[in-house]
Design a protein around this motif. Structure first.
Motif, PDB file in Angstrom:
ATOM      1  N   UNK A  83     -53.166  43.124  57.470  1.00 10.81           N
ATOM      2  CA  UNK A  83     -52.741  43.694  58.752  1.00 10.81           C
ATOM      3  C   UNK A  83     -51.515  44.561  58.513  1.00 10.81           C
ATOM      4  N   UNK A  84     -51.285  45.441  59.474  1.00 13.67           N
ATOM      5  CA  UNK A  84     -50.067  46.251  59.480  1.00 13.67           C
ATOM      6  C   UNK A  84     -48.996  45.436  60.200  1.00 13.67           C
ATOM      7  N   UNK A  85     -47.834  45.284  59.564  1.00 13.87           N
ATOM      8  CA  UNK A  85     -46.808  44.435  60.206  1.00 13.87           C
ATOM      9  C   UNK A  85     -46.273  45.047  61.500  1.00 13.87           C
ATOM     10  N   UNK A  86     -46.561  46.325  61.754  1.00 11.60           N
ATOM     11  CA  UNK A  86     -46.103  46.936  62.997  1.00 11.60           C
ATOM     12  C   UNK A  86     -46.918  46.459  64.198  1.00 11.60           C
ATOM     13  N   UNK A  87     -48.080  45.870  63.947  1.00 13.73           N
ATOM     14  CA  UNK A  87     -48.928  45.467  65.088  1.00 13.73           C
ATOM     15  C   UNK A  87     -49.808  44.306  64.666  1.00 13.73           C
ATOM     16  N   UNK A 116     -38.429  47.623  55.945  1.00 11.00           N
ATOM     17  CA  UNK A 116     -38.242  49.083  55.971  1.00 11.00           C
ATOM     18  C   UNK A 116     -39.558  49.833  55.754  1.00 11.00           C
ATOM     19  N   UNK A 117     -40.627  49.122  55.367  1.00 11.78           N
ATOM     20  CA  UNK A 117     -41.920  49.805  55.229  1.00 11.78           C
ATOM     21  C   UNK A 117     -42.481  50.242  56.570  1.00 11.78           C
ATOM     22  N   UNK A 118     -41.907  49.759  57.664  1.00  8.79           N
ATOM     23  CA  UNK A 118     -42.222  50.415  58.941  1.00  8.79           C
ATOM     24  C   UNK A 118     -41.678  51.837  58.797  1.00  8.79           C
ATOM     25  N   UNK A 119     -42.519  52.856  58.944  1.00  5.97           N
ATOM     26  CA  UNK A 119     -42.071  54.199  58.562  1.00  5.97           C
ATOM     27  C   UNK A 119     -41.083  54.862  59.513  1.00  5.97           C
ATOM     28  N   UNK A 120     -40.922  54.337  60.728  1.00  2.33           N
ATOM     29  CA  UNK A 120     -39.979  54.937  61.678  1.00  2.33           C
ATOM     30  C   UNK A 120     -39.484  53.874  62.648  1.00  2.33           C
ATOM     31  N   UNK A 121     -38.529  54.267  63.500  1.00  2.22           N
ATOM     32  CA  UNK A 121     -37.924  53.308  64.431  1.00  2.22           C
ATOM     33  C   UNK A 121     -38.970  52.785  65.431  1.00  2.22           C
ATOM     34  N   UNK A 122     -39.890  53.673  65.834  1.00  5.89           N
ATOM     35  CA  UNK A 122     -40.909  53.244  66.799  1.00  5.89           C
ATOM     36  C   UNK A 122     -41.758  52.101  66.233  1.00  5.89           C
ATOM     37  N   UNK A 123     -42.186  52.262  64.962  1.00  2.35           N
ATOM     38  CA  UNK A 123     -42.992  51.204  64.326  1.00  2.35           C
ATOM     39  C   UNK A 123     -42.163  49.945  64.098  1.00  2.35           C
ATOM     40  N   UNK A 124     -40.873  50.133  63.746  1.00  2.63           N
ATOM     41  CA  UNK A 124     -40.012  48.968  63.545  1.00  2.63           C
ATOM     42  C   UNK A 124     -39.885  48.180  64.852  1.00  2.63           C
ATOM     43  N   UNK A 125     -39.709  48.897  65.952  1.00  4.69           N
ATOM     44  CA  UNK A 125     -39.603  48.224  67.260  1.00  4.69           C
ATOM     45  C   UNK A 125     -40.886  47.455  67.583  1.00  4.69           C
ATOM     46  N   UNK A 126     -42.028  48.090  67.269  1.00  2.00           N
ATOM     47  CA  UNK A 126     -43.319  47.420  67.517  1.00  2.00           C
ATOM     48  C   UNK A 126     -43.422  46.179  66.630  1.00  2.00           C
ATOM     49  N   UNK A 127     -42.940  46.274  65.402  1.00  2.51           N
ATOM     50  CA  UNK A 127     -42.965  45.131  64.481  1.00  2.51           C
ATOM     51  C   UNK A 127     -42.115  43.986  65.038  1.00  2.51           C
TER      52      UNK A 127
END
Ligand SMILES: C[S@@+](CC[C@H](N)C(=O)[O-])C[C@H]1O[C@@H](n2cnc3c(N)ncnc32)[C@H](O)[C@@H]1O
Length: 247
Positions: free
Chosen positions: A90-94, A112-123
């Protein structure tokens, strides 16, 4: 070579590259932090678990441990290392889990492998949703403002008749929400050298920005990045260990 080749085509070299990492000390330290801040439950998930070395230690310490990663070749090795654990691609962002968890970890700056702040927030929202009451999220992070682009660490290992040299370093341009992890691998066998280079795009933020994302969801505690002794983060180092208790 494609980006992130280390986790796909070169996954069999990953454990060699990490031969110097003290996985028992990291797992033990986070286990102690969980004892101090957690709800005493034993349901654990390791995000971006790679080949499963932390999962192995948490299982051995009595946790019901599972792992999640986006790259199947890494999970294949993790399954061999921990046959009793459940692993999911799975993708850790979702990501989603089947039951509430008491501890979620993410080691080796993998958040940090979430590529941007939006994905980090979703994670972070996925982590929050996956935790049980009083559950703990523990991870390490680097502050983009304190990255030294000149620091590139190399180490060598001999294995199976070949000499390997592994290198790694952060790169931050000084602007924006993107940093990179640069990796190099050289393999020399009978005088012939093969070389690979990876560049991994990652989210970049300061600890102050990170705290702003965390605070609405968690009670946040920061510690020095030292797995041998637990000391509160003194406010100057660019690496820290975050312990986040679900609100
Ligand atoms: C530096 S390795 C760390 C592996 C392991 N945690 C360790 O400490 O050895 C980073 C891992 O993150 C995984 N990864 C990268 N992006 C991801 C994502 N979006 N979701 C889940 N895993 C991801 C990679 O496949 C790789 O296994």
């Amino acid at each position: 070579m494609s980006s992130n080749a280390l986790y796909t085509d070169l996954s069999s070299y990953y454990d060699l590259m990490c031969a110097d990492i003290d996985y028992p000390a990291q797992s033990h330290c986070v286990g102690r932090l969980h004892q101090l801040f957690g709800n005493q439950g034993r349901r654990h998930l390791d995000l971006a678990c790679g080949t499963g070395p932390h999962v192995r230690h948490f299982l051995d310490a009595g946790y019901r441990s599972a792992g999640l990663d986006i790259n199947q070749p890494m999970l294949d090795i993790a399954r061999q290392r921990c046959p009793q654990a459940h692993f999911s691609r799975q993708d850790m962002a979702s990501f989603q889990v089947g039951e509430p968890l008491d501890l979620i970890t993410c080691f080796l700056y993998s958040i940090h492998y979430n590529p941007g702040v939006e994905q980090l927030q979703a994670c972070l929202a996925s982590v929050h949703a996956a935790l049980a009451q009083g559950g703990v999220f523990c991870f390490n992070s680097v502050d983009k403002g304190l990255i030294d682009n000149r620091s590139f660490v190399r180490h060598g290992v001999e294995h199976d008749g070949s000499q390997f040299t592994f290198g790694s370093g952060w790169y931050y341009s000084g602007e924006g929400e993107r940093q990179a992890l640069r990796l190099s691998i050289e393999k020399t066998t009978a005088g012939e050298t093969q070389a690979w280079e990876d560049e991994h795009p990652m989210v970049a933020l300061t600890f102050a920005e990170l705290r702003q994302l965390l605070e609405p969801l968690f009670e946040v505690h920061a510690f020095e990045h030292d797995y041998e002794r637990i000391t509160p983060w003194a406010g100057t180092s660019g690496n820290a260990l975050f312990v986040c208790v679900k609100r």
